[in-house]
Scaffold this motif. Sequence first.
Motif, short mmCIF file in Angstrom:
data_model
loop_
_atom_site.label_atom_id
_atom_site.label_comp_id
_atom_site.label_asym_id
_atom_site.label_seq_id
_atom_site.Cartn_x
_atom_site.Cartn_y
_atom_site.Cartn_z
N GLU A 1 -2.99 4.03 -12.06
CA GLU A 1 -4.05 3.11 -11.65
C GLU A 1 -3.40 1.78 -11.28
O GLU A 1 -3.04 0.98 -12.16
CB GLU A 1 -5.06 2.92 -12.78
N LEU A 2 -3.25 1.53 -9.99
CA LEU A 2 -2.50 0.37 -9.52
C LEU A 2 -3.33 -0.46 -8.54
O LEU A 2 -4.04 0.08 -7.69
CB LEU A 2 -1.21 0.82 -8.82
N ASP A 3 -3.22 -1.79 -8.69
CA ASP A 3 -3.83 -2.73 -7.75
C ASP A 3 -2.75 -3.34 -6.89
O ASP A 3 -1.57 -3.40 -7.29
CB ASP A 3 -4.56 -3.85 -8.51
N LEU A 4 -3.13 -3.84 -5.73
CA LEU A 4 -2.20 -4.54 -4.86
C LEU A 4 -2.11 -6.00 -5.26
O LEU A 4 -3.12 -6.67 -5.48
CB LEU A 4 -2.65 -4.42 -3.40
N PHE A 5 -0.88 -6.49 -5.35
CA PHE A 5 -0.63 -7.92 -5.58
C PHE A 5 0.65 -8.26 -4.82
O PHE A 5 1.75 -7.87 -5.22
CB PHE A 5 -0.47 -8.23 -7.07
N ASP A 6 0.48 -8.98 -3.72
CA ASP A 6 1.62 -9.26 -2.85
C ASP A 6 2.31 -10.58 -3.16
O ASP A 6 3.16 -11.04 -2.40
CB ASP A 6 1.18 -9.24 -1.38
N ALA B 1 0.81 -1.20 0.00
CA ALA B 1 0.00 0.00 0.00
C ALA B 1 0.85 1.26 0.00
O ALA B 1 0.47 2.28 -0.59
CB ALA B 1 -0.93 -0.01 1.21
N ASP B 2 2.01 1.23 0.65
CA ASP B 2 2.89 2.40 0.66
C ASP B 2 3.34 2.76 -0.74
O ASP B 2 3.36 3.93 -1.13
CB ASP B 2 4.10 2.15 1.57
#
Length: 284
Positions: free
Chosen positions: A43-48, A33-34
Amino acid sequence: MNLLVIGFGYSAQRFVDLYGSGFARVTGTVRGADKRAQLARYELDLFDGTAPTAATLATAAEADVVLISAPPGPGDDPALTGFGDAVTNGRARRVVYLSTVGVYGDHQGAWIDEDTPLAPEHDRVQARVRVEEDWRSRIGDRLAVLRLGGIYGPGRNALVELRAGRARRIVKPGQVFNRIHVDDIASAIMGAIRREAGGAWNIVDDEPAPPQDVIAYAASLMGIAPPPEQPLDSVELSPMAKSFYASNRRIRNTRAKQDLGLVFAYPTYRAGLDALWTAGEGRS
């Protein structure tokens, strides 16, 4: 066309900054998230590295072009595991995978090209080869693999390292590296997207050179004395840095120029550093 970037890192961001306006929609993924907050203008999604959300998978399925910049993990590749089915069965007509020239292994300073057999010597580059092969088995000629040399550009170069006091002139006799400016990587990515057929290309500059020479040239631009030379066996290095010095090769880029229409903005490290210095890099 819609573009999805898996792993919105240094090279991928530069590509989007230079060429993103040519796409109808540009989306990407970051691990935390940082990082997403720092890059809020995209436009970005989180993918860990575990499971993408249903919305992110839907975006992947609707992408006409997928740029994979995320490195593989020690086991299964997160990008392939997470997005393989969505990309394989979706709209993507071109998948560009950013790999490394490390897949060729050590050639004791000899010239090599894309016909040279792959001989990865370390876990990190062995994983790269596996990922290249896995994506190729899935999507065949839709895959373009770009094997990159040592990346430098704005904010990441010898001028910045010298100004910060981090630069070292580590000498291994006969050792050379190929480098590549991030703007030329962006140009190569665009060339791979425009090309009808897939393949693998070396994205490196015209002049493999000793690393200590690059530091010395940067110091000359800054008008300062370069750091003293240090023999390789006298310095402490991280495992990753050691792996760079373990391999010695001169890499040809002829095929990328021919197939991708690649015209270098910075064909040598001197041209790249000259431009960076003029732009103000390393001055404060």
